[in-house]
Enzyme design. Structure first.
Site, PDB file in Angstrom:
ATOM      1  N   SER A   1       0.820  -1.222   0.000  1.00  0.00           N
ATOM      2  CA  SER A   1       0.000   0.000   0.000  1.00  0.00           C
ATOM      3  C   SER A   1       0.852   1.270   0.000  1.00  0.00           C
ATOM      4  O   SER A   1       0.328   2.361  -0.217  1.00  0.00           O
ATOM      5  CB  SER A   1      -0.956   0.010   1.191  1.00  0.00           C
ATOM      6  OG  SER A   1      -1.860  -1.056   1.079  1.00  0.00           O
TER       7      SER A   1
ATOM      8  N   GLY B   1      -4.543  -2.064  -0.636  1.00  0.00           N
ATOM      9  CA  GLY B   1      -3.799  -1.723  -1.843  1.00  0.00           C
ATOM     10  C   GLY B   1      -3.480  -0.243  -1.894  1.00  0.00           C
ATOM     11  O   GLY B   1      -4.024   0.547  -1.118  1.00  0.00           O
TER      12      GLY B   1
ATOM     13  N   GLY C   1      -2.863   3.761  -3.418  1.00  0.00           N
ATOM     14  CA  GLY C   1      -3.476   4.756  -4.289  1.00  0.00           C
ATOM     15  C   GLY C   1      -4.959   4.978  -4.045  1.00  0.00           C
ATOM     16  O   GLY C   1      -5.506   4.629  -3.000  1.00  0.00           O
TER      17      GLY C   1
ATOM     18  N   CYS D   1      -9.143  -2.175   4.341  1.00  0.00           N
ATOM     19  CA  CYS D   1      -8.528  -0.920   3.919  1.00  0.00           C
ATOM     20  C   CYS D   1      -9.009  -0.504   2.529  1.00  0.00           C
ATOM     21  O   CYS D   1     -10.165  -0.129   2.398  1.00  0.00           O
ATOM     22  CB  CYS D   1      -7.013  -1.001   4.050  1.00  0.00           C
ATOM     23  SG  CYS D   1      -6.307   0.621   4.406  1.00  0.00           S
ATOM     24  N   LEU D   2      -8.192  -0.611   1.481  1.00  0.00           N
ATOM     25  CA  LEU D   2      -8.703  -0.283   0.143  1.00  0.00           C
ATOM     26  C   LEU D   2      -9.948  -1.128  -0.150  1.00  0.00           C
ATOM     27  O   LEU D   2     -10.877  -0.671  -0.828  1.00  0.00           O
ATOM     28  CB  LEU D   2      -7.616  -0.526  -0.916  1.00  0.00           C
ATOM     29  CG  LEU D   2      -8.063  -0.200  -2.338  1.00  0.00           C
ATOM     30  CD1 LEU D   2      -7.320   1.037  -2.861  1.00  0.00           C
ATOM     31  CD2 LEU D   2      -7.839  -1.358  -3.287  1.00  0.00           C
TER      32      LEU D   2
ATOM     33  N   GLN E   1     -12.909   0.569   1.109  1.00  0.00           N
ATOM     34  CA  GLN E   1     -13.209   1.748   0.286  1.00  0.00           C
ATOM     35  C   GLN E   1     -13.873   1.345  -1.034  1.00  0.00           C
ATOM     36  O   GLN E   1     -14.847   1.970  -1.471  1.00  0.00           O
ATOM     37  CB  GLN E   1     -11.909   2.525   0.028  1.00  0.00           C
ATOM     38  CG  GLN E   1     -11.246   3.027   1.310  1.00  0.00           C
ATOM     39  CD  GLN E   1      -9.795   3.426   1.124  1.00  0.00           C
ATOM     40  OE1 GLN E   1      -9.211   3.213   0.052  1.00  0.00           O
ATOM     41  NE2 GLN E   1      -9.201   3.992   2.159  1.00  0.00           N
TER      42      GLN E   1
ATOM     43  N   ASN F   1      -2.817   2.267   7.711  1.00  0.00           N
ATOM     44  CA  ASN F   1      -2.023   2.845   6.624  1.00  0.00           C
ATOM     45  C   ASN F   1      -2.978   3.245   5.519  1.00  0.00           C
ATOM     46  O   ASN F   1      -3.221   2.477   4.600  1.00  0.00           O
ATOM     47  CB  ASN F   1      -1.001   1.830   6.101  1.00  0.00           C
ATOM     48  CG  ASN F   1      -0.396   2.288   4.783  1.00  0.00           C
ATOM     49  OD1 ASN F   1      -0.490   3.469   4.420  1.00  0.00           O
ATOM     50  ND2 ASN F   1       0.211   1.370   4.044  1.00  0.00           N
TER      51      ASN F   1
ATOM     52  N   GLY G   1      -4.672   6.866   3.214  1.00  0.00           N
ATOM     53  CA  GLY G   1      -4.729   8.298   2.935  1.00  0.00           C
ATOM     54  C   GLY G   1      -6.086   8.714   2.391  1.00  0.00           C
ATOM     55  O   GLY G   1      -6.338   9.897   2.189  1.00  0.00           O
ATOM     56  N   TYR G   2      -6.948   7.713   2.119  1.00  0.00           N
ATOM     57  CA  TYR G   2      -8.325   7.964   1.691  1.00  0.00           C
ATOM     58  C   TYR G   2      -9.246   7.416   2.774  1.00  0.00           C
ATOM     59  O   TYR G   2      -8.832   6.599   3.592  1.00  0.00           O
ATOM     60  CB  TYR G   2      -8.625   7.257   0.356  1.00  0.00           C
ATOM     61  CG  TYR G   2      -7.846   7.833  -0.799  1.00  0.00           C
ATOM     62  CD1 TYR G   2      -8.419   8.760  -1.667  1.00  0.00           C
ATOM     63  CD2 TYR G   2      -6.520   7.469  -1.011  1.00  0.00           C
ATOM     64  CE1 TYR G   2      -7.700   9.300  -2.721  1.00  0.00           C
ATOM     65  CE2 TYR G   2      -5.785   8.010  -2.059  1.00  0.00           C
ATOM     66  CZ  TYR G   2      -6.382   8.919  -2.912  1.00  0.00           C
ATOM     67  OH  TYR G   2      -5.662   9.460  -3.950  1.00  0.00           O
TER      68      TYR G   2
ATOM     69  N   HIS H   1      -6.061  -2.487   9.792  1.00  0.00           N
ATOM     70  CA  HIS H   1      -5.453  -3.767   9.409  1.00  0.00           C
ATOM     71  C   HIS H   1      -5.562  -4.780  10.537  1.00  0.00           C
ATOM     72  O   HIS H   1      -4.671  -4.865  11.383  1.00  0.00           O
ATOM     73  CB  HIS H   1      -3.990  -3.556   9.015  1.00  0.00           C
ATOM     74  CG  HIS H   1      -3.853  -2.846   7.712  1.00  0.00           C
ATOM     75  ND1 HIS H   1      -3.885  -3.501   6.501  1.00  0.00           N
ATOM     76  CD2 HIS H   1      -3.765  -1.537   7.434  1.00  0.00           C
ATOM     77  CE1 HIS H   1      -3.799  -2.623   5.527  1.00  0.00           C
ATOM     78  NE2 HIS H   1      -3.725  -1.410   6.062  1.00  0.00           N
TER      79      HIS H   1
ATOM     80  N   GLU I   1      -4.996  -7.790  10.477  1.00  0.00           N
ATOM     81  CA  GLU I   1      -3.893  -8.763  10.397  1.00  0.00           C
ATOM     82  C   GLU I   1      -2.632  -8.243  11.091  1.00  0.00           C
ATOM     83  O   GLU I   1      -1.645  -8.984  11.204  1.00  0.00           O
ATOM     84  CB  GLU I   1      -3.599  -9.119   8.935  1.00  0.00           C
ATOM     85  CG  GLU I   1      -2.838  -8.078   8.116  1.00  0.00           C
ATOM     86  CD  GLU I   1      -3.682  -6.903   7.639  1.00  0.00           C
ATOM     87  OE1 GLU I   1      -4.865  -6.813   8.013  1.00  0.00           O
ATOM     88  OE2 GLU I   1      -3.138  -6.058   6.895  1.00  0.00           O
TER      89      GLU I   1
HETATM   90  N1  LIG Z   1      -3.668   0.122   3.116  1.00  0.00           N
HETATM   91  C1  LIG Z   1      -4.551   0.394   2.185  1.00  0.00           C
HETATM   92  O1  LIG Z   1      -5.235  -0.476   1.634  1.00  0.00           O
HETATM   93  C2  LIG Z   1      -4.645   1.818   1.740  1.00  0.00           C
HETATM   94  C3  LIG Z   1      -5.848   2.145   0.911  1.00  0.00           C
HETATM   95  C4  LIG Z   1      -5.710   3.405   0.079  1.00  0.00           C
HETATM   96  N2  LIG Z   1      -4.631   3.279  -0.847  1.00  0.00           N
HETATM   97  C5  LIG Z   1      -5.505   4.609   0.967  1.00  0.00           C
HETATM   98  O2  LIG Z   1      -4.441   5.160   1.022  1.00  0.00           O
HETATM   99  O3  LIG Z   1      -6.414   5.014   1.650  1.00  0.00           O
END
Ligand SMILES: NC(=O)CC[C@H](N)C(=O)O
Length: 352
Positions: A45, A216, A218, A243-244, A247, A285, A287-288, A324, A326
């Site tokens: 990520s 993931g 971005g 996480c991603l 989203q 981790n 940023g969105y 996370h 995990e």
């Molecule tokens: N760890 C992730 O899956 C990050 C998700 C997405 N890339 C974000 O920055 O928000």
């Protein structure tokens, strides 16, 4: 001493010491994690980002492959107050520029005040301010990396634990951390890893008990294939995401995501479960964030800023987490998420 330069969006250039040479660029972010640097540096990520550690000493217990979350270092460059020789050698071998001996408190304060920003880095014997500035001028915003999934995903489907006696998970690899797979496999699941651009036919062919969208890098809006899978299978196959994954699933179920100012990165982010009132410490981790949960219910929130940390739907059999569970790095307080995911896979009564 070999010199290094970081050129920051806004015009400032900061001088540092080179620990692994090279020139590069990326979105400058920081993590407050004080341990787990091997896991963070191999977390996919962080692709296309420059990772600053706010903790001052990084590398003090060596570098061991068994702690890696993937097969390579993902940040484009690494910044810390002091990097040990072990980490500097590892990053040199990996061809990832690394710098230290700069005031990371100042850098982190700047990111907190102005938000995650583009940067350019030049490190090593030939480093110049101009080279760092030239990298900065080429730096794209995170959302502009429209096919970032291709940089981090598997090329071919493969199966973990084919003879397991647990549920069958189809895990869409948008840049998955290894610990997600191992957390499922340890609980008996058969895990098929699919490329980030898997099609509905690929999933149908596997006929899984649950469809799991991974973490993931971005902008989640760039993961259009995973988005389409959620639209296709919601109500037919249970859905899980981390996480991603949270989203993408929210985005596909009438929700929305937005970029945060500087995100959450660290291993002590407090999360409250709204049903039990229990607070757990989590690894994060991102940023969105999900700004509108759409057809899902917010079941967990971040104690610091109330952003959604857990989304669920009993009717649609969906369970997701922004953090996370995990761990790796970080606390194991929420590993029971994987029990909940596999229970959902086993018990779901979807009939469509
Ligand atoms: N760890 C992730 O899956 C990050 C998700 C997405 N890339 C974000 O920055 O928000």
């Amino acid at each position: 001493m070999e010199t290094a330069y970081v050129a920051l969006e806004g015009g400032r250039v900061v001088e540092a010491r080179s620990r692994a040479p090279g020139t590069t660029r990326g979105e400058l972010v920081f993590t407050t994690a004080y341990t787990g640097y091997e896991e963070s540096l191999t977390d996919p990520s962080y692709e296309e980002q420059v990772l600053t550690f706010s903790y001052p000493l990084i590398g003090n217990y060596g570098v061991r492959e068994e702690r890696f979350e993937s097969d390579r270092v993902h940040p484009r460059a690494v910044v810390a107050r002091e990097l040990t020789d072990d980490v500097a050698e590892w990053l040199t071998e990996e061809d990832v520029p690394a710098i230290d001996h700069l005031d990371t408190r100042d850098l982190v304060t700047g990111i907190r005040e102005e938000g995650a920003m583009k940067c350019g880095i030049a490190a090593g014997p030939d480093a110049t301010e101009e080279a760092a500035r030239a990298e900065l001028s080429e730096c794209k915003g995170m959302s502009e990396h429209t096919d970032i999934g291709q940089q981090v995903s598997v090329a071919e489907r493969h199966t973990h634990n084919p003879n397991g006696d647990g549920p069958h998970v189809a895990l869409v690899d948008c840049g998955a951390k290894g610990s997600i797979t191992s957390s499922l496999v340890e609980r008996g699941a058969v895990v098929d890893i699919l490329p980030y651009d898997a099609t509905a036919a690929d999933v149908e062919h596997l006929d899984p008990d649950i469809l799991f969208i991974s973490n993931g890098p971005g902008d989640p809006e760039n993961f259009t294939a995973a988005h389409a899978l959620v639209e296709e299978f919601v109500g037919e196959v249970p859905l899980a995401g981390i996480c991603l994954g949270q989203q993408v699933i929210a985005g596909a179920l009438d929700g929305e995501t937005e970029k945060m100012d500087f995100g959450h990165r660290g291993v002590n982010q407090p999360v409250r479960d709204l049903r039990s009132g229990r607070v757990v410490m989590t690894t994060q981790n991102h940023g969105y964030t999900v700004s509108e949960p759409g057809r899902l219910e917010v079941t967990q929130v971040n104690v610091n800023d109330d952003t959604p940390e857990g989304l669920e739907s009993d009717d649609l059999d969906v369970i997701t987490r922004q953090y996370h569970p995990e761990a790796n790095p970080g606390p194991n307080d929420s590993l029971d998420f994987f029990d909940d995911v596999l229970a959902l896979a086993e018990d779901a009564e979807l009939t469509a």
